[in-house]
Motif scaffolding. Structure first.
Motif, PDB file in Angstrom:
ATOM      1  N   GLY A 152       3.706   0.986   0.715  1.00  0.00           N
ATOM      2  CA  GLY A 152       5.147   1.174   0.793  1.00  0.00           C
ATOM      3  C   GLY A 152       5.502   2.625   1.041  1.00  0.00           C
ATOM      4  O   GLY A 152       4.738   3.533   0.698  1.00  0.00           O
ATOM      5  N   THR A 153       6.663   2.852   1.623  1.00  0.00           N
ATOM      6  CA  THR A 153       7.093   4.221   1.945  1.00  0.00           C
ATOM      7  C   THR A 153       8.375   4.604   1.214  1.00  0.00           C
ATOM      8  O   THR A 153       8.988   5.628   1.522  1.00  0.00           O
ATOM      9  CB  THR A 153       7.313   4.358   3.455  1.00  0.00           C
ATOM     10  N   THR A 154       8.761   3.819   0.229  1.00  0.00           N
ATOM     11  CA  THR A 154       9.907   4.134  -0.619  1.00  0.00           C
ATOM     12  C   THR A 154       9.587   3.733  -2.059  1.00  0.00           C
ATOM     13  O   THR A 154       8.608   3.017  -2.325  1.00  0.00           O
ATOM     14  CB  THR A 154      11.185   3.394  -0.173  1.00  0.00           C
ATOM     15  N   ASN A 155      10.457   4.161  -2.976  1.00  0.00           N
ATOM     16  CA  ASN A 155      10.258   3.814  -4.385  1.00  0.00           C
ATOM     17  C   ASN A 155      10.297   2.310  -4.615  1.00  0.00           C
ATOM     18  O   ASN A 155       9.694   1.804  -5.573  1.00  0.00           O
ATOM     19  CB  ASN A 155      11.334   4.482  -5.246  1.00  0.00           C
ATOM     20  N   ARG A 156      10.981   1.578  -3.746  1.00  0.00           N
ATOM     21  CA  ARG A 156      11.126   0.137  -3.930  1.00  0.00           C
ATOM     22  C   ARG A 156       9.994  -0.662  -3.294  1.00  0.00           C
ATOM     23  O   ARG A 156       9.685  -1.771  -3.745  1.00  0.00           O
ATOM     24  CB  ARG A 156      12.466  -0.328  -3.370  1.00  0.00           C
ATOM     25  N   THR A 157       9.399  -0.124  -2.256  1.00  0.00           N
ATOM     26  CA  THR A 157       8.377  -0.891  -1.533  1.00  0.00           C
ATOM     27  C   THR A 157       6.951  -0.545  -1.932  1.00  0.00           C
ATOM     28  O   THR A 157       6.032  -1.317  -1.654  1.00  0.00           O
ATOM     29  CB  THR A 157       8.534  -0.677  -0.016  1.00  0.00           C
ATOM     30  N   VAL A 158       6.738   0.600  -2.554  1.00  0.00           N
ATOM     31  CA  VAL A 158       5.384   0.969  -2.949  1.00  0.00           C
ATOM     32  C   VAL A 158       4.921   0.069  -4.089  1.00  0.00           C
ATOM     33  O   VAL A 158       5.719  -0.352  -4.937  1.00  0.00           O
ATOM     34  CB  VAL A 158       5.324   2.454  -3.359  1.00  0.00           C
ATOM     35  N   ARG A 159       3.647  -0.256  -4.092  1.00  0.00           N
ATOM     36  CA  ARG A 159       3.065  -1.090  -5.138  1.00  0.00           C
ATOM     37  C   ARG A 159       2.047  -0.273  -5.928  1.00  0.00           C
ATOM     38  O   ARG A 159       1.212   0.431  -5.345  1.00  0.00           O
ATOM     39  CB  ARG A 159       2.375  -2.315  -4.535  1.00  0.00           C
ATOM     40  N   LEU A 160       2.088  -0.394  -7.240  1.00  0.00           N
ATOM     41  CA  LEU A 160       1.209   0.400  -8.097  1.00  0.00           C
ATOM     42  C   LEU A 160      -0.206  -0.188  -8.115  1.00  0.00           C
ATOM     43  O   LEU A 160      -0.382  -1.405  -8.003  1.00  0.00           O
ATOM     44  CB  LEU A 160       1.756   0.437  -9.525  1.00  0.00           C
ATOM     45  N   PRO A 161      -1.234   0.662  -8.229  1.00  0.00           N
ATOM     46  CA  PRO A 161      -2.606   0.142  -8.350  1.00  0.00           C
ATOM     47  C   PRO A 161      -2.775  -0.661  -9.637  1.00  0.00           C
ATOM     48  O   PRO A 161      -2.105  -0.414 -10.640  1.00  0.00           O
ATOM     49  CB  PRO A 161      -3.455   1.416  -8.354  1.00  0.00           C
ATOM     50  N   ARG A 162      -3.681  -1.619  -9.589  1.00  0.00           N
ATOM     51  CA  ARG A 162      -3.910  -2.519 -10.715  1.00  0.00           C
ATOM     52  C   ARG A 162      -5.331  -2.354 -11.251  1.00  0.00           C
ATOM     53  O   ARG A 162      -6.198  -1.810 -10.601  1.00  0.00           O
ATOM     54  CB  ARG A 162      -3.683  -3.974 -10.289  1.00  0.00           C
ATOM     55  N   ASN A 163      -5.529  -2.884 -12.453  1.00  0.00           N
ATOM     56  CA  ASN A 163      -6.865  -2.974 -13.060  1.00  0.00           C
ATOM     57  C   ASN A 163      -7.618  -1.638 -12.990  1.00  0.00           C
ATOM     58  O   ASN A 163      -8.752  -1.557 -12.507  1.00  0.00           O
ATOM     59  CB  ASN A 163      -7.692  -4.069 -12.374  1.00  0.00           C
ATOM     60  N   VAL A 164      -6.985  -0.599 -13.485  1.00  0.00           N
ATOM     61  CA  VAL A 164      -7.609   0.724 -13.470  1.00  0.00           C
ATOM     62  C   VAL A 164      -8.776   0.746 -14.448  1.00  0.00           C
ATOM     63  O   VAL A 164      -8.686   0.255 -15.575  1.00  0.00           O
ATOM     64  CB  VAL A 164      -6.583   1.814 -13.832  1.00  0.00           C
ATOM     65  N   THR A 165      -9.895   1.313 -14.000  1.00  0.00           N
ATOM     66  CA  THR A 165     -11.086   1.444 -14.836  1.00  0.00           C
ATOM     67  C   THR A 165     -11.471   2.912 -14.923  1.00  0.00           C
ATOM     68  O   THR A 165     -11.190   3.707 -14.025  1.00  0.00           O
ATOM     69  CB  THR A 165     -12.264   0.642 -14.267  1.00  0.00           C
ATOM     70  N   LEU A 166     -12.130   3.279 -16.030  1.00  0.00           N
ATOM     71  CA  LEU A 166     -12.561   4.661 -16.246  1.00  0.00           C
ATOM     72  C   LEU A 166     -13.898   4.640 -16.954  1.00  0.00           C
ATOM     73  O   LEU A 166     -14.069   3.982 -17.977  1.00  0.00           O
ATOM     74  CB  LEU A 166     -11.531   5.418 -17.086  1.00  0.00           C
ATOM     75  N   LYS A 167     -14.847   5.384 -16.389  1.00  0.00           N
ATOM     76  CA  LYS A 167     -16.136   5.603 -17.029  1.00  0.00           C
ATOM     77  C   LYS A 167     -16.324   7.105 -17.205  1.00  0.00           C
ATOM     78  O   LYS A 167     -16.012   7.864 -16.295  1.00  0.00           O
ATOM     79  CB  LYS A 167     -17.276   5.037 -16.181  1.00  0.00           C
ATOM     80  N   ALA A 168     -16.853   7.492 -18.376  1.00  0.00           N
ATOM     81  CA  ALA A 168     -16.913   8.932 -18.655  1.00  0.00           C
ATOM     82  C   ALA A 168     -18.128   9.306 -19.513  1.00  0.00           C
ATOM     83  O   ALA A 168     -17.945   9.731 -20.643  1.00  0.00           O
ATOM     84  CB  ALA A 168     -15.620   9.370 -19.331  1.00  0.00           C
ATOM     85  N   PRO A 169     -19.360   9.275 -19.006  1.00  0.00           N
ATOM     86  CA  PRO A 169     -19.746   8.651 -17.751  1.00  0.00           C
ATOM     87  C   PRO A 169     -20.074   7.175 -17.899  1.00  0.00           C
ATOM     88  O   PRO A 169     -20.138   6.439 -16.928  1.00  0.00           O
ATOM     89  CB  PRO A 169     -20.985   9.443 -17.344  1.00  0.00           C
TER      90      PRO A 169
END
Length: 442
Positions: A152-169
């Motif tokens: 998306g190119t506006t605040n209304r059309t952009v979609r947020l990423p899902r299922n964020v993962t983090l390894k450390a390490p």
């Protein structure tokens, strides 16, 4: 009264779901990841992604953090500054310019130190290594820039990423969903102008030791000058030699093929522990020794030993909880920071190594240990050597809770009454022996 009981019950029910990620010595610990959209592009946006390690004593050691997510649509990454994805994926549908990454689930890693300046951004290029907030808040932040396309190119059309993962390490972190918040504000270098992100969302991740590994990673042993007994780490504290599948195996110290069995992996790979065969099977042992007793002071020696052949522990730290830390007078060869998780009692201390001296705990072997001594001033209203008071209440290594010996096994003061009894028996035996000798002479 009914309202009070309902409130307590609600808190207990809530805590049941959060207990795995809750640390009583760092109750608000978390990793906060902020996405700030800086500008819109023809088919997407450019954003600054910043990771804040708000954990007081849990840091990210080498090989560093790895972050991933799932795109909501068919987004691609056109370019990155300060980080990179581990794989490009299939970008064959693009005939002209090829994106940096076309994977639906990309994995992002930090760039290494020494990266060319035109590929860097602020707070990047540390190899994914982040300090804990209490040790070094300046180096507890990591960031990179990402240009996203087919989004998306506006605040209304952009979609947020899902299922964020983090390894450390390694594993252990659980991330919540992305949430849109008030846009971030930034000061210009001269502090005279404020700019604002076009859109901001944040992701919060929390750590659970139970999710990170099935078994503990450290144990505590104890000794004291007034007792010859050394209380070792509990047997099978971190696993048993018989259950090698659970503990990851062990190696004898005198194994002639030791060099061959130590794994050699890439810089972005997490290495499971390969420990020396011991009764406790822990990668790390922390020994608390009550060394000396003075009129107004008492001294403790702390030794941290690495039994892991597969890992050097960089920027290591330990957390100790003891009521006498409020009167800590002197500390040798370690750095110190007081932690007061509830702002009441100063009974928790964070200790870590001195840079370029002992901040690296080497692999198991002759040099695989660090040690320090602590000098405490006595508070005569509470100080005692009785009933294990002089030993720590909790011990953490690199943020993980260590297995303590049972309280009934702590080194005890000699029993004075038994000494008196033994002395009386000795005197009586000596008296009767002398009497019998005199009678025989007569």
């Amino acid at each position: 009264m009914d309202f009070f009981l309902c409130t307590i019950l609600s808190l207990l029910l809530l805590s049941c779901g959060l207990t795995e990620a809750y640390d009583p010595l760092d109750p608000i610990a978390n990793i906060t990841i902020t996405w700030d959209v800086q500008k819109w592009t023809d088919d997407g946006y450019t954003a600054a992604v910043t990771m804040y390690n708000f954990q007081q004593y849990r840091h990210f050691q080498s090989p560093g953090w790895q972050m991933g997510w799932t795109w909501a649509k068919k987004e691609v990454i056109w370019g990155m500054v300060g980080a990179q994805t581990t794989e490009q994926g299939d970008c064959s549908r693009f005939k002209r310019d090829s994106p940096h990454c076309c994977k639906k689930i990309p994995t992002v890693v930090d760039l290494l130190p020494g990266t060319p300046y035109n590929q860097q951004t602020a707070n990047c290029c540390k190899g994914g290594v982040l300090s804990s907030w209490a040790q070094d808040p300046v180096n507890a932040v990591s960031s990179f820039q990402i240009t996203v396309g087919q989004s998306g190119t506006t605040n209304r059309t952009v979609r947020l990423p899902r299922n964020v993962t983090l390894k450390a390490p390694g594993p252990g972190y659980t991330c919540g969903p992305a949430k849109i918040v008030k846009p971030s504000r930034f000061f210009t270098p001269d502090k005279r102008r404020v700019t604002q992100a076009l859109m901001t969302w944040i992701i919060t991740c929390t750590y659970s030791q139970f999710l990170a590994q099935k078994t503990p990673t450290c144990c505590v042993s104890m000794s004291a000058f007034y007792n010859k007994t050394v209380v070792p780490c509990q047997k099978c504290a971190c696993g048993c030699q018989k259950n090698l599948a659970q503990t990851g195996g062990c190696v004898n110290e005198d194994d002639p093929h030791l060099v061959q069995v130590v794994p050699v992996t890439g810089k972005n790979e997490y290495v499971p522990p390969l420990v020396r065969c011991t009764r406790h099977m822990c990668p790390i042992r922390i020994h608390w020794h009550i060394k000396l007793n003075y009129r107004e002071y008492w001294r403790v020696k702390i030794t941290i030993t690495n039994f892991n052949y597969a890992m050097n522990y960089s920027q290591w730290n330990i957390v100790l909880q003891h009521p006498n830390f409020e009167n800590l007078t002197q500390l040798f060869s370690f750095n110190y920071n007081s932690l007061s998780p509830y702002g009441v009692a100063n009974d928790t201390a964070l200790l870590w190594g001195v840079k370029f001296y002992n901040d690296l705990l080497q692999t198991s072997g002759p040099n695989g240990n660090v040690q320090s001594e602590l000098l405490f001033q006595k508070d005569f209203s509470s100080f005692t050597f009785h009933q294990g008071w002089a030993f720590p209440r909790r011990v953490y290594f690199n943020g993980d809770n260590c297995v303590m010996p049972p309280p009934d096994e702590y080194p005890r003061l000699p029993n004075v009454s038994s000494r008196i009894t033994i002395s009386l028996v000795t005197i009586m035996m000596t008296f009767f022996t002398a009497l019998v000798f005199l009678l025989l002479q007569a």
